[in-house]
Design a protein around this motif. Structure first.
Motif, PDB file in Angstrom:
ATOM      1  N   GLY A 232       0.810  -1.213   0.000  1.00  9.09           N
ATOM      2  CA  GLY A 232       0.000   0.000   0.000  1.00  9.09           C
ATOM      3  C   GLY A 232       0.840   1.258   0.000  1.00  9.09           C
ATOM      4  N   TYR A 233       1.849   1.289   0.864  1.00  8.63           N
ATOM      5  CA  TYR A 233       2.741   2.455   0.899  1.00  8.63           C
ATOM      6  C   TYR A 233       3.481   2.619  -0.431  1.00  8.63           C
ATOM      7  N   THR A 234       3.870   1.492  -1.014  1.00  7.33           N
ATOM      8  CA  THR A 234       4.568   1.558  -2.305  1.00  7.33           C
ATOM      9  C   THR A 234       3.665   2.139  -3.381  1.00  7.33           C
ATOM     10  N   LYS A 235       2.415   1.696  -3.413  1.00  8.00           N
ATOM     11  CA  LYS A 235       1.458   2.202  -4.411  1.00  8.00           C
ATOM     12  C   LYS A 235       1.218   3.700  -4.223  1.00  8.00           C
ATOM     13  N   LEU A 236       1.278   4.150  -2.985  1.00  6.38           N
ATOM     14  CA  LEU A 236       1.059   5.572  -2.704  1.00  6.38           C
ATOM     15  C   LEU A 236       2.330   6.409  -2.890  1.00  6.38           C
ATOM     16  N   GLY A 237       3.426   5.736  -3.203  1.00  8.05           N
ATOM     17  CA  GLY A 237       4.684   6.455  -3.393  1.00  8.05           C
ATOM     18  C   GLY A 237       5.355   6.864  -2.109  1.00  8.05           C
ATOM     19  N   LEU A 238       4.968   6.241  -0.992  1.00  9.75           N
ATOM     20  CA  LEU A 238       5.553   6.555   0.310  1.00  9.75           C
ATOM     21  C   LEU A 238       6.692   5.572   0.572  1.00  9.75           C
ATOM     22  N   THR A 239       7.828   5.853  -0.057  1.00  4.97           N
ATOM     23  CA  THR A 239       8.950   4.923  -0.046  1.00  4.97           C
ATOM     24  C   THR A 239       9.511   4.689   1.347  1.00  4.97           C
ATOM     25  N   GLU A 240       9.640   5.748   2.120  1.00  2.00           N
ATOM     26  CA  GLU A 240      10.223   5.611   3.455  1.00  2.00           C
ATOM     27  C   GLU A 240       9.379   4.689   4.335  1.00  2.00           C
ATOM     28  N   GLN A 241       8.057   4.897   4.323  1.00  2.00           N
ATOM     29  CA  GLN A 241       7.172   4.057   5.125  1.00  2.00           C
ATOM     30  C   GLN A 241       7.228   2.604   4.649  1.00  2.00           C
ATOM     31  N   ALA A 242       7.268   2.425   3.327  1.00  2.00           N
ATOM     32  CA  ALA A 242       7.340   1.074   2.769  1.00  2.00           C
ATOM     33  C   ALA A 242       8.627   0.380   3.214  1.00  2.00           C
ATOM     34  N   ASN A 243       9.741   1.105   3.217  1.00  2.00           N
ATOM     35  CA  ASN A 243      11.026   0.533   3.633  1.00  2.00           C
ATOM     36  C   ASN A 243      11.012   0.182   5.122  1.00  2.00           C
ATOM     37  N   ASN A 244      10.389   1.025   5.927  1.00  2.37           N
ATOM     38  CA  ASN A 244      10.295   0.745   7.365  1.00  2.37           C
ATOM     39  C   ASN A 244       9.523  -0.544   7.623  1.00  2.37           C
ATOM     40  N   VAL A 245       8.411  -0.690   6.924  1.00  2.00           N
ATOM     41  CA  VAL A 245       7.611  -1.907   7.076  1.00  2.00           C
ATOM     42  C   VAL A 245       8.405  -3.116   6.601  1.00  2.00           C
ATOM     43  N   ASN A 246       9.128  -2.959   5.515  1.00  2.00           N
ATOM     44  CA  ASN A 246       9.919  -4.061   4.979  1.00  2.00           C
ATOM     45  C   ASN A 246      10.993  -4.509   5.970  1.00  2.00           C
ATOM     46  N   ARG A 247      11.613  -3.556   6.681  1.00  2.00           N
ATOM     47  CA  ARG A 247      12.621  -3.908   7.678  1.00  2.00           C
ATOM     48  C   ARG A 247      12.003  -4.718   8.818  1.00  2.00           C
ATOM     49  N   VAL A 248      10.836  -4.297   9.253  1.00  2.00           N
ATOM     50  CA  VAL A 248      10.144  -5.040  10.318  1.00  2.00           C
ATOM     51  C   VAL A 248       9.800  -6.452   9.836  1.00  2.00           C
ATOM     52  N   TYR A 249       9.332  -6.553   8.606  1.00  2.00           N
ATOM     53  CA  TYR A 249       8.962  -7.852   8.039  1.00  2.00           C
ATOM     54  C   TYR A 249      10.183  -8.763   7.953  1.00  2.00           C
ATOM     55  N   THR A 250      11.290  -8.239   7.413  1.00  2.00           N
ATOM     56  CA  THR A 250      12.497  -9.033   7.220  1.00  2.00           C
ATOM     57  C   THR A 250      13.084  -9.483   8.555  1.00  2.00           C
ATOM     58  N   LEU A 251      13.009  -8.608   9.558  1.00  5.28           N
ATOM     59  CA  LEU A 251      13.546  -8.931  10.877  1.00  5.28           C
ATOM     60  C   LEU A 251      12.754 -10.046  11.552  1.00  5.28           C
ATOM     61  N   ASN A 252      11.454  -9.997  11.415  1.00  7.59           N
ATOM     62  CA  ASN A 252      10.597 -10.959  12.110  1.00  7.59           C
ATOM     63  C   ASN A 252      10.255 -12.193  11.293  1.00  7.59           C
ATOM     64  N   PHE A 253      10.250 -12.038   9.977  1.00  4.93           N
ATOM     65  CA  PHE A 253       9.872 -13.166   9.115  1.00  4.93           C
ATOM     66  C   PHE A 253      10.869 -13.302   7.951  1.00  4.93           C
ATOM     67  N   PRO A 254      12.116 -13.616   8.268  1.00  3.44           N
ATOM     68  CA  PRO A 254      13.134 -13.698   7.210  1.00  3.44           C
ATOM     69  C   PRO A 254      12.846 -14.789   6.184  1.00  3.44           C
ATOM     70  N   ASP A 255      12.123 -15.826   6.593  1.00  7.14           N
ATOM     71  CA  ASP A 255      11.796 -16.934   5.693  1.00  7.14           C
ATOM     72  C   ASP A 255      10.355 -16.871   5.196  1.00  7.14           C
ATOM     73  N   GLY A 256       9.743 -15.731   5.364  1.00  5.65           N
ATOM     74  CA  GLY A 256       8.356 -15.595   4.950  1.00  5.65           C
ATOM     75  C   GLY A 256       7.397 -15.997   6.053  1.00  5.65           C
ATOM     76  N   PRO A 257       6.106 -15.957   5.792  1.00  2.51           N
ATOM     77  CA  PRO A 257       5.105 -16.310   6.808  1.00  2.51           C
ATOM     78  C   PRO A 257       5.335 -17.721   7.339  1.00  2.51           C
ATOM     79  N   PRO A 258       5.373 -17.896   8.664  1.00  2.00           N
ATOM     80  CA  PRO A 258       5.582 -19.230   9.236  1.00  2.00           C
ATOM     81  C   PRO A 258       4.430 -20.185   8.970  1.00  2.00           C
ATOM     82  N   VAL A 259       3.249 -19.611   8.760  1.00  2.00           N
ATOM     83  CA  VAL A 259       2.066 -20.437   8.448  1.00  2.00           C
ATOM     84  C   VAL A 259       1.547 -20.004   7.088  1.00  2.00           C
TER      85      VAL A 259
END
Length: 279
Positions: A232-259
């Motif tokens: 959603g942030y990417t579609k809106l052109g909000l790159t910084e917010q998108a990158n922040n979310v991506n960092r949280v995702y990568t930190l907590n789910f490096p292998d993707g969704p556990p389920v």
């Protein structure tokens, strides 16, 4: 002359009506025979027969017998148990409204009864199964795509049981069902967010995903909510917010969704997506 005719009319009318009333009085509509069947039964007989009907799956008969027992012996040894069994019989007879009403009545009349915790548990169980339709029993469906109204009610019912009766024998099962309910409610919000994404309502999708993260921590829906926020942030052109979310995702789910999400969409939903009516 006119008065004489009026009196004659009334006499004739009464002559026709009175025999009819006698006929109706003697006419057997079926209910009297059923009442007479249990007319001489004592409390023990009604209780035993009702239990036998319940065990055999004859819930309609069990309800009638228990209601008869309760009305005749409201202060008897089996009256309270009969009220609770009526709630269960309504539940098994696929009458959730009557089941919950009967359970509420039992709670109101017997707040200190040793079995009152079961009445709270039964309410949760009724709402837990309320969303399961006839086809759901035979055709695999995704329960997370249905309106979670009854799921929320069930969760609240079980939560009240845990609060009031933390040592109840039904707490363990209630906790397991609450986990499943919470997971389903979280995934339902993800489905709603995805719907907004398809409609290009990116702000609405992001806000819905945020609610998942705030309200449903430690559920399988979290990584999917983060994915929606990032997109959603990417579609809106909000790159910084998108990158922040991506960092949280990568930190907590490096292998993707556990389920991994299951492909349990309905046939109608698959046809809808194939046709592309959302595009």
């Amino acid at each position: 002359m006119r008065l004489f005719l009026v009196k004659l009319f009334l006499i004739i009318s009464l002559g026709l009506i009175l025999p009819g009333c006698e006929t109706l009085k003697n006419f057997n509509f079926g209910s009297d025979s059923e009442t007479d069947e249990y007319a001489d039964w004592n409390e023990e007989q009604l209780h035993t027969s009702a239990k036998e009907a319940m065990d055999a799956g004859g819930y309609q008969k069990a309800i009638k017998l228990y209601e008869t027992l309760e009305s005749r012996y409201p202060f008897g040894d089996y009256a309270a148990q009969a009220q609770l069994n009526i709630a269960y019989a309504y539940f098994k007879n696929d009458d959730p409204e009557a089941a919950i009403a009967a359970a509420d009545r039992f709670i109101k009349l017997h707040p200190r009864n040793p079995s009152v915790d079961y009445a709270y548990y039964l309410k949760g169980l009724v709402n837990y199964n309320r969303g399961i339709g006839f086809l759901d029993r035979f055709v695999p469906t995704d329960s997370t795509q249905r309106d979670p109204g009854s799921a929320r009610d069930s969760y609240d019912n079980f939560n009240e049981l845990l609060t009031r009766f933390p040592n109840s024998q039904y707490v363990s099962d209630a906790k397991q069902r609450m986990i499943a309910l919470r997971n389903n409610m979280a995934m339902y919000e993800v489905h709603v967010a995805r719907f907004y994404m398809k409609r290009k309502a990116y702000n609405a999708a992001i806000n819905r995903a945020k609610e998942v993260i705030e309200k449903y921590q430690r559920t399988p829906a979290i990584p999917y909510a983060l994915e929606i926020m990032k997109e959603g942030y990417t579609k809106l052109g909000l790159t910084e917010q998108a990158n922040n979310v991506n960092r949280v995702y990568t930190l907590n789910f490096p292998d993707g969704p556990p389920v991994p999400i299951k492909d349990t969409s309905t046939t109608a939903g698959k046809v809808w997506d194939f046709i592309g009516l959302d595009e």
